[in-house]
Design a protein around this motif. Structure first.
Motif, PDB file in Angstrom:
ATOM      1  N   PRO A 147       0.858  -1.185   0.000  1.00  0.00           N
ATOM      2  CA  PRO A 147       0.000   0.000   0.000  1.00  0.00           C
ATOM      3  C   PRO A 147       0.897   1.238   0.000  1.00  0.00           C
ATOM      4  O   PRO A 147       1.932   1.262   0.671  1.00  0.00           O
ATOM      5  N   THR A 148       0.533   2.247  -0.770  1.00  0.00           N
ATOM      6  CA  THR A 148       1.372   3.441  -0.904  1.00  0.00           C
ATOM      7  C   THR A 148       1.196   4.366   0.292  1.00  0.00           C
ATOM      8  O   THR A 148       0.070   4.634   0.704  1.00  0.00           O
ATOM      9  N   GLY A 149       2.325   4.806   0.847  1.00  0.00           N
ATOM     10  CA  GLY A 149       2.277   5.807   1.916  1.00  0.00           C
ATOM     11  C   GLY A 149       1.703   5.290   3.217  1.00  0.00           C
ATOM     12  O   GLY A 149       0.932   5.966   3.883  1.00  0.00           O
ATOM     13  N   THR A 150       2.105   4.065   3.623  1.00  0.00           N
ATOM     14  CA  THR A 150       1.573   3.526   4.883  1.00  0.00           C
ATOM     15  C   THR A 150       2.674   3.058   5.824  1.00  0.00           C
ATOM     16  O   THR A 150       2.411   2.316   6.768  1.00  0.00           O
ATOM     17  N   GLY A 151       3.912   3.415   5.570  1.00  0.00           N
ATOM     18  CA  GLY A 151       4.979   3.040   6.497  1.00  0.00           C
ATOM     19  C   GLY A 151       5.691   1.758   6.137  1.00  0.00           C
ATOM     20  O   GLY A 151       6.559   1.289   6.878  1.00  0.00           O
ATOM     21  N   LEU A 152       5.336   1.148   4.977  1.00  0.00           N
ATOM     22  CA  LEU A 152       5.971  -0.123   4.601  1.00  0.00           C
ATOM     23  C   LEU A 152       7.046   0.056   3.533  1.00  0.00           C
ATOM     24  O   LEU A 152       7.388  -0.869   2.801  1.00  0.00           O
ATOM     25  N   GLY A 153       7.549   1.282   3.417  1.00  0.00           N
ATOM     26  CA  GLY A 153       8.673   1.526   2.516  1.00  0.00           C
ATOM     27  C   GLY A 153       8.310   1.481   1.046  1.00  0.00           C
ATOM     28  O   GLY A 153       9.147   1.115   0.215  1.00  0.00           O
ATOM     29  N   SER A 154       7.086   1.910   0.698  1.00  0.00           N
ATOM     30  CA  SER A 154       6.690   1.870  -0.722  1.00  0.00           C
ATOM     31  C   SER A 154       7.553   2.819  -1.547  1.00  0.00           C
ATOM     32  O   SER A 154       7.904   2.521  -2.689  1.00  0.00           O
ATOM     33  N   SER A 155       7.920   3.973  -0.979  1.00  0.00           N
ATOM     34  CA  SER A 155       8.724   4.934  -1.742  1.00  0.00           C
ATOM     35  C   SER A 155      10.115   4.362  -1.998  1.00  0.00           C
ATOM     36  O   SER A 155      10.693   4.544  -3.076  1.00  0.00           O
ATOM     37  N   ALA A 156      10.650   3.656  -1.003  1.00  0.00           N
ATOM     38  CA  ALA A 156      11.996   3.089  -1.163  1.00  0.00           C
ATOM     39  C   ALA A 156      11.972   1.948  -2.183  1.00  0.00           C
ATOM     40  O   ALA A 156      12.851   1.872  -3.050  1.00  0.00           O
ATOM     41  N   ALA A 157      10.963   1.082  -2.108  1.00  0.00           N
ATOM     42  CA  ALA A 157      10.886  -0.032  -3.070  1.00  0.00           C
ATOM     43  C   ALA A 157      10.748   0.522  -4.485  1.00  0.00           C
ATOM     44  O   ALA A 157      11.363   0.014  -5.435  1.00  0.00           O
ATOM     45  N   TYR A 158       9.968   1.597  -4.625  1.00  0.00           N
ATOM     46  CA  TYR A 158       9.796   2.264  -5.934  1.00  0.00           C
ATOM     47  C   TYR A 158      11.147   2.824  -6.410  1.00  0.00           C
ATOM     48  O   TYR A 158      11.557   2.602  -7.551  1.00  0.00           O
ATOM     49  N   SER A 159      11.853   3.509  -5.509  1.00  0.00           N
ATOM     50  CA  SER A 159      13.135   4.124  -5.878  1.00  0.00           C
ATOM     51  C   SER A 159      14.189   3.060  -6.210  1.00  0.00           C
ATOM     52  O   SER A 159      14.998   3.241  -7.132  1.00  0.00           O
TER      53      SER A 159
END
Ligand SMILES: Nc1ncnc2c1ncn2[C@@H]1O[C@H](COP(=O)(O)OP(=O)(O)OP(=O)(O)O)[C@@H](O)[C@H]1O
Ligand SMILES: C[C@@](O)(CCO)CC(=O)[O-]
Ligand SMILES: [Mg+2]
Length: 399
Positions: A138-150
Motif C-alpha cells: 500500500p502506498t504511503g503507509t509506512g511499509l517503505g513503498s517509496s523506497a521499493a519504488y526508488s
C-alpha cells in the motif's frame, strides 16, 4: 538506440525500532517484507518516454525532445553525485508544474523517475522507453513503498544504461547483483528517496536493496543473520500520511526543544540496541517468556517515545488499546501519523483466533476493508475476512 527489456522487483520493509531517531543518527532495526514492488522497462522506438503507475493512477508520456531541453546545460559525462543536482530539480519542478515545495503523490513519483532517468542518460542520447511500476505494497503507509519504488527505478535504469549488468541468465527466474552493483543501486535509490522524503536516513532503501533483516546506523548497514523467527501482525489503519511531512515535523520539534528531544532519541537508540541484544540471545539460548516480556516492554516504550515525537495518531492508539485487550503489544512502524502498526505475536498465539478477535474489536471503530494474508516461508495465501483494516502476518527472519 533501443534498450533491452528489464524486469526488477524490490521488497517493502517494516521497522521494528528506530524510525525517526535513525534520521538523527540513531540505530534502527528493519526487516524486509514479502510484499514487493515490480518494474518492467520496455525499450521502444517511438521517440518518447512513457510511465505507467497504476497504483497511483498516473499514466504520462513525454517527447524525447522536450526532455532533452531540460538537460541542455549538461556538459560532458557526469559522475555519480552524492547530493541532488539542485538545478535539475528546479527545472523538473517547473517542467511538471510544481513550483512550491508541496509535492503530491503523483508529482513526487514523476520527479524521482525523471531525475534518475535524466541524470543517468542526460549527457548522451536519451533512450525511448515505457516504464511500468506496480506494487503489492500500500502506498504511503509506512511499509517503505517509496523506497521499493526508488530501488526499482535505480536498478532498472542503471541496467538499461549499462552501468550495471543484467545478472539474469537464460532459464533463471531470479538473480541478484554483486555487492558493488547493489551499492550503486542503493545510492541512486537514496536520491529517489531524497526527492520523495526530503531527508531520508537511507534505512528504507537499504532494506529494499539488500532485503533480510538489518541494523542501520548513520549510513552503515549491518545484515543481521542471527535472528529468531518472530511473528508480527501488520495492521494498516488506512489513515493517509506523508513521510516527508512527518520527518520534517520531528526535526522542527528537535530544533524547538533540543534538551527535551535529545534524551528521547537517545532512549530510542537504547531500545533498538536492547532489542538487538535480546534477539541475538534468543538464537543462542532456549526462548523463554521473559524474552517476549522484554520485547513487549520495548515496543510499549518506543510507542510512547514516538507519541512524544508527535508522530502518533488516534487510529494507532486504538490499535495499541485493542491489541492489548488480547495481551498483545503494538507500535507504529515507519513514519507513523496513521499508516501501519506492528503487533508482536507470541509463539503460542493461535493466529486465526487472534486475528478474528482483533477484527471483531476493530470493527467497532472502523468500517473499512479487510484483507488478511498469511505469510510464511512455505505458504502464501490470501484470505478475505471482514470489513475493517488491512492485516497481514509476516515472519521475521535474517538473510
Ligand atoms: N507503486 C508506486 N507507484 C508510484 N509511486 C509510488 C509507489 N509507491 C510509492 N510511491 C511514491 O512514494 C510516495 C509514498 O512515500 P512515503 O515515504 O510517504 O510512504 P511509504 O514509503 O509507503 O512509507 P514509509 O516511508 O513510512 O515507509 C507516494 O506518494 C509516491 O510518490
Ligand atoms: C521515518 C523514517 O525513519 C522511516 C520511514 O520508513 C524516515 C527515514 O528513516 O528516512
Ligand atoms: Mg517512504
Amino acid at each position: 538506440m533501443q534498450l533491452k527489456d528489464v524486469f526488477v522487483s524490490a521488497p517493502g520493509k517494516a521497522i521494528l525500532h528506530g524510525e525517526h531517531a535513525v534520521v538523527h543518527g540513531k540505530v534502527a532495526l528493519a526487516v524486509s517484507l514479502n510484499l514487493r514492488t515490480y518494474l518492467h522497462l520496455k525499450g521502444t522506438t517511438i521517440g518518447n518516454v512513457c510511465i505507467n503507475l497504476p497504483n497511483i493512477d498516473t499514466f504520462l508520456c513525454w517527447e524525447l525532445a522536450e526532455l532533452k531541453q531540460l538537460v541542455a546545460y549538461y556538459c560532458g559525462k557526469r559522475e555519480e553525485v552524492k547530493r541532488l543536482d539542485a538545478e535539475l530539480i528546479r527545472r523538473l519542478r517547473e517542467f511538471i508544474g510544481v513550483t512550491n515545495g508541496n509535492l503530491d503523490t503523483c508529482n513526487m513519483a514523476i520527479l524521482a523517475f525523471l531525475y534518475i532517468y535524466l541524470s543517468l542518460f542526460g549527457s548522451g542520447e536519451l533512450p525511448s522507453l515505457t516504464l511500468t511500476v506496480w506494487s503489492e505494497l500500500p502506498t504511503g503507509t509506512g511499509l517503505g513503498s517509496s523506497a521499493a519504488y526508488s530501488v526499482c527505478l535505480a536498478a532498472a535504469l542503471l541496467c538499461a544504461s549499462g552501468a550495471i549488468p543484467t545478472p539474469l541468465k537464460e532459464g533463471d527466474n531470479t538473480a541478484r547483483w554483486c555487492q558493488e552493483d547493489l551499492e550503486l543501486i542503493n545510492s541512486w535509490a537514496f536520491q529517489g528517496e531524497m526527492i520523495i522524503h526530503g531527508n531520508p536516513s537511507g534505512v528504507d532503501n537499504a532494506v529494499g536493496t539488500w532485503g533480510g533483516m538489518l541494523r542501520f546506523l548513520a549510513g552503515k548497514i549491518i545484515p543481521l543473520s542471527r535472528v529468531p523467527l518472530l511473528r508480527i501482525l501488520l495492521t494498516n489503519t488506512r489513515v493517509p500520511r506523508s513521510t516527508k511531512v512527518l520527518v520534517a515535523g520531528v526535526k522542527d520539534k528537535i530544533n524547538k526543544f533540543p534538551s527535551i528531544m535529545t534524551p528521547v532519541l537517545d532512549s530510542v537508540d537504547a531500545v533498538s540496541c536492547t532489542c538487538e541484544k535480546v534477539l541475538s540471545e534468543m538464537t543462542c539460548e532456549p526462548i523463554t517468556g521473559e524474552h517476549y516480556n522484554i520485547l513487549e516492554e520495548l515496543i510499549d516504550i518506543n510507542q510512547h517515545h514516538l507519541n512524544v515525537m508527535g508522530v502518533g495518531h488516534p487510529s494507532l492508539d486504538i490499535l495499541c488499546r485493542v491489541t492489548l485487550t488480547k495481551g498483545l503489544h503494538s507500535k507504529l512502524t515507519g513514519a507513523g501519523g496513521g499508516g501501519c502498526g506492528i503487533t508482536l505475536l507470541r509463539p503460542d498465539e493461535e493466529r486465526r483466533e487472534t486475528v478474528l478477535h482483533c477484527a471483531r474489536l476493530c470493527l467497532i471503530w472502523d468500517q473499512l476493508h479487510v484483507r488478511l494474508c498469511w505469510k510464511h516461508p512455505h505458504q502464501t495465501g490470501k484470505v478475505k475476512v471482514h470489513h475493517f483494516v488491512w492485516i497481514l502476518f509476516v515472519q521475521i527472519k535474517g538473510f
